[in-house]
Design a protein around this motif. Sequence first.
Motif, PDB file in Angstrom:
ATOM      1  N   VAL A 230       0.981  -1.198  -0.076  1.00 35.72           N
ATOM      2  CA  VAL A 230       0.111   0.147  -0.134  1.00 35.72           C
ATOM      3  C   VAL A 230       0.870   1.178  -0.006  1.00 35.72           C
ATOM      4  N   GLY A 231       0.536   2.125  -0.800  1.00 34.32           N
ATOM      5  CA  GLY A 231       1.067   3.561  -0.646  1.00 34.32           C
ATOM      6  C   GLY A 231       2.302   3.828  -1.648  1.00 34.32           C
ATOM      7  N   LEU A 232       2.415   3.166  -2.729  1.00 34.06           N
ATOM      8  CA  LEU A 232       3.138   3.747  -3.743  1.00 34.06           C
ATOM      9  C   LEU A 232       2.445   4.648  -4.527  1.00 34.06           C
ATOM     10  N   GLY A 233       3.205   5.811  -5.171  1.00 38.68           N
ATOM     11  CA  GLY A 233       2.482   6.622  -5.773  1.00 38.68           C
ATOM     12  C   GLY A 233       1.913   7.970  -5.002  1.00 38.68           C
ATOM     13  N   TRP A 238      -0.574  16.031  -9.378  1.00 36.99           N
ATOM     14  CA  TRP A 238      -1.241  15.398 -10.668  1.00 36.99           C
ATOM     15  C   TRP A 238      -0.231  14.404 -11.316  1.00 36.99           C
ATOM     16  N   ASP A 239       1.184  14.764 -11.161  1.00 42.54           N
ATOM     17  CA  ASP A 239       2.200  14.025 -11.980  1.00 42.54           C
ATOM     18  C   ASP A 239       2.788  13.031 -11.094  1.00 42.54           C
ATOM     19  N   ARG A 240       2.184  12.697  -9.874  1.00 40.99           N
ATOM     20  CA  ARG A 240       2.706  11.748  -8.882  1.00 40.99           C
ATOM     21  C   ARG A 240       1.602  10.583  -8.904  1.00 40.99           C
ATOM     22  N   LYS A 241       0.360  11.072  -9.464  1.00 38.72           N
ATOM     23  CA  LYS A 241      -0.662   9.890  -9.298  1.00 38.72           C
ATOM     24  C   LYS A 241      -0.324   8.871 -10.333  1.00 38.72           C
ATOM     25  N   LEU A 242      -0.356   7.547  -9.532  1.00 44.29           N
ATOM     26  CA  LEU A 242      -0.132   6.217 -10.531  1.00 44.29           C
ATOM     27  C   LEU A 242      -1.105   6.083 -11.515  1.00 44.29           C
ATOM     28  N   ASP A 243      -2.382   6.292 -11.318  1.00 47.61           N
ATOM     29  CA  ASP A 243      -3.325   5.932 -12.399  1.00 47.61           C
ATOM     30  C   ASP A 243      -2.808   6.855 -13.692  1.00 47.61           C
ATOM     31  N   ASN A 297     -12.768  -3.218  -7.256  1.00 41.65           N
ATOM     32  CA  ASN A 297     -13.115  -2.568  -8.345  1.00 41.65           C
ATOM     33  C   ASN A 297     -12.416  -1.381  -8.664  1.00 41.65           C
ATOM     34  N   ALA A 298     -11.530  -0.857  -7.598  1.00 40.55           N
ATOM     35  CA  ALA A 298     -10.850   0.241  -7.909  1.00 40.55           C
ATOM     36  C   ALA A 298      -9.467  -0.148  -8.562  1.00 40.55           C
ATOM     37  N   GLY A 299      -9.359  -1.667  -8.973  1.00 42.27           N
ATOM     38  CA  GLY A 299      -8.177  -1.955  -9.553  1.00 42.27           C
ATOM     39  C   GLY A 299      -6.701  -1.915  -8.999  1.00 42.27           C
ATOM     40  N   GLY A 300      -6.953  -1.621  -7.516  1.00 43.09           N
ATOM     41  CA  GLY A 300      -5.731  -1.749  -6.675  1.00 43.09           C
ATOM     42  C   GLY A 300      -5.138  -0.250  -6.539  1.00 43.09           C
ATOM     43  N   LEU A 301      -5.993   0.837  -6.847  1.00 47.49           N
ATOM     44  CA  LEU A 301      -5.684   2.301  -7.131  1.00 47.49           C
ATOM     45  C   LEU A 301      -6.665   2.936  -6.110  1.00 47.49           C
ATOM     46  N   GLU A 302      -6.236   3.797  -5.187  1.00 53.77           N
ATOM     47  CA  GLU A 302      -7.382   4.661  -4.648  1.00 53.77           C
ATOM     48  C   GLU A 302      -6.404   5.965  -4.587  1.00 53.77           C
ATOM     49  N   GLY A 303      -6.811   7.005  -5.010  1.00 57.55           N
ATOM     50  CA  GLY A 303      -6.121   8.320  -4.702  1.00 57.55           C
ATOM     51  C   GLY A 303      -4.893   8.614  -5.327  1.00 57.55           C
ATOM     52  N   PHE A 365       6.086   0.869 -12.050  1.00 55.35           N
ATOM     53  CA  PHE A 365       6.426   0.286 -10.669  1.00 55.35           C
ATOM     54  C   PHE A 365       7.750   0.409 -10.175  1.00 55.35           C
ATOM     55  N   ALA A 366       8.584   0.088 -10.899  1.00 50.72           N
ATOM     56  CA  ALA A 366       9.935  -0.048 -10.499  1.00 50.72           C
ATOM     57  C   ALA A 366      10.103   1.479 -10.042  1.00 50.72           C
ATOM     58  N   ASP A 367       9.730   2.455 -10.987  1.00 46.96           N
ATOM     59  CA  ASP A 367      10.065   3.990 -10.522  1.00 46.96           C
ATOM     60  C   ASP A 367       9.346   4.258  -9.402  1.00 46.96           C
ATOM     61  N   ALA A 368       8.015   3.878  -9.009  1.00 45.72           N
ATOM     62  CA  ALA A 368       7.320   4.064  -7.785  1.00 45.72           C
ATOM     63  C   ALA A 368       7.953   3.644  -6.663  1.00 45.72           C
ATOM     64  N   VAL A 369       8.559   2.508  -6.916  1.00 45.95           N
ATOM     65  CA  VAL A 369       9.325   1.551  -5.612  1.00 45.95           C
ATOM     66  C   VAL A 369      10.471   2.619  -5.243  1.00 45.95           C
ATOM     67  N   LEU A 370      11.070   2.906  -6.377  1.00 44.92           N
ATOM     68  CA  LEU A 370      12.471   3.642  -6.021  1.00 44.92           C
ATOM     69  C   LEU A 370      12.230   5.028  -5.415  1.00 44.92           C
ATOM     70  N   GLU A 371      11.174   5.456  -5.858  1.00 41.43           N
ATOM     71  CA  GLU A 371      10.549   6.829  -5.376  1.00 41.43           C
ATOM     72  C   GLU A 371      10.359   6.832  -3.824  1.00 41.43           C
ATOM     73  N   LYS A 372       9.653   5.566  -3.251  1.00 42.33           N
ATOM     74  CA  LYS A 372       9.270   5.419  -2.184  1.00 42.33           C
ATOM     75  C   LYS A 372      10.431   4.876  -1.082  1.00 42.33           C
ATOM     76  N   PHE A 373      11.237   3.927  -1.892  1.00 40.72           N
ATOM     77  CA  PHE A 373      12.148   3.180  -0.771  1.00 40.72           C
ATOM     78  C   PHE A 373      13.639   3.617  -1.179  1.00 40.72           C
ATOM     79  N   GLY A 374      13.812   4.367  -2.036  1.00 43.72           N
ATOM     80  CA  GLY A 374      15.207   5.149  -2.633  1.00 43.72           C
ATOM     81  C   GLY A 374      16.202   4.035  -2.267  1.00 43.72           C
ATOM     82  N   GLY A 375      17.547   4.477  -2.332  1.00 45.76           N
ATOM     83  CA  GLY A 375      18.512   3.335  -2.156  1.00 45.76           C
ATOM     84  C   GLY A 375      19.323   3.352  -3.646  1.00 45.76           C
ATOM     85  N   ASP A 376      20.729   3.103  -3.399  1.00 43.95           N
ATOM     86  CA  ASP A 376      21.594   2.801  -4.286  1.00 43.95           C
ATOM     87  C   ASP A 376      21.838   1.370  -4.419  1.00 43.95           C
TER      88      ASP A 376
END
Length: 398
Positions: A230-233, A238-243, A297-303, A365-376
């Motif tokens: 939960v919580g990627l994106g 507007w440009d951070r919304k995963l939809d 029904n949300a297809g795994g995305l809210e907000g 999703f890889a981009d969203a994962v790197l955004e949230k969890f960072g790391g080199d």
Amino acid sequence: MLRFTTAGESHGQALVSVLEGMPAGLPLLASHVDSELARRQQGYGRGRRMQIEKDGVEFLSGVRAGETIGSPISMLIRNRDWKNWQEIMDPAPRDTDIAGGLRRRAVTRVRPGHADLTGILKYDRDDARDILERASARETTARVAAGSIARRLLAELGISVGSHLVHLGGVDATRPVHLPSDLNTAADASPLRTLDPLAERAMIERIDAAKKEGNTLGGICEVVVTGLPVGLGSHVSWDRKLDGRLGAAMLSIPAVKGVEIGMGFGAARVSGAEVHDEIALAPGRTRAGNVSRPTNNAGGLEGGMTTGEPVVIRVAMKPISTLMRPLGTIDVATREAAAATAERSDVTAVPAMGVIAEAMAALVFADAVLEKFGGDSLPEIQRNLDGYLSHLAARLGG
Ligand code: EPS
């Protein structure tokens, strides 16, 4: 976070893919990429070109001793067909004789539905080959190469990306209530990547009939991403919304004209009580924040953020625009009415489109994962994910 670009013409020497932003320490072999390239080459209804090509990757940078090293990963995929096109695609200037011959072979009877006409007008070219070589869906090979590395990163974090075909040329497949746990193994066993064997037979008949008529067919694939926390994106801009990021990625695939998330357009036709997924406590469902939903029904995305339920995206592709029984057009050289150019092509490429849509989803999703969890490095990302998961485990009475 993650950036990628591709280069290469359909009948040029090679395709190039550059992926930047992957962490170091991700185990990566050429075979991880090649197996995805091979999946993209499958599918009933493809033309002779796929018998010529056997796509394989050469890493030019970014990978050492079987692991990524954090630098841009550049990849080369050679076009076997190039040897038959060397003169036409030669970058060197031509002498007068050759130039005259090539002018006679120029593509001037522009195809309705293709980039031919708009491209030559915009780029001021006389030969639509200057446009069609790059507009060709051959380019998607390089996307799948980048996507296969994104998929490797996601797999290390327990996230998997699959797809199956749900519609082809007027025939609907029945979607099983519960998808197989290994969606791609099940879908890849079908020549159309569909889970409904009865529909598959009807679809194959449609493809055979369309081929006889010199016609082409479109269809719809469903991409399913599981294991997402939960919580990627983000909901904040507007440009951070995963939809939106997924929509843009899918609509950038050649011939794709529509995208639905979850219930999609269907949600507009019914009431809120029939759409929104009710929430109940469910201790132990850590990645979903210790809650469960009777529906998705949300297809795994809210907000604009992942809910922790599977992300479900349906992607619609129009029929390929090269028809063997050509449509009416104009010849841009003679300005006369003409039948459109009928170059060798596929009757349908919808099964391949599903694999390409998976690649684009994996990159988002890889981009969203790197955004949230960072790391080199991969271990750093894993530590950051583990920290987030133990924080989630303690919330809502987990
Ligand atoms: C394409 C036309 C066909 C397809 C091609 C996309 O190629 P050709 O003109 O060489 O017969 O096979 O797709 C690929 C080469 C591929 O790798 O997917 C087009 O015009 O878009």
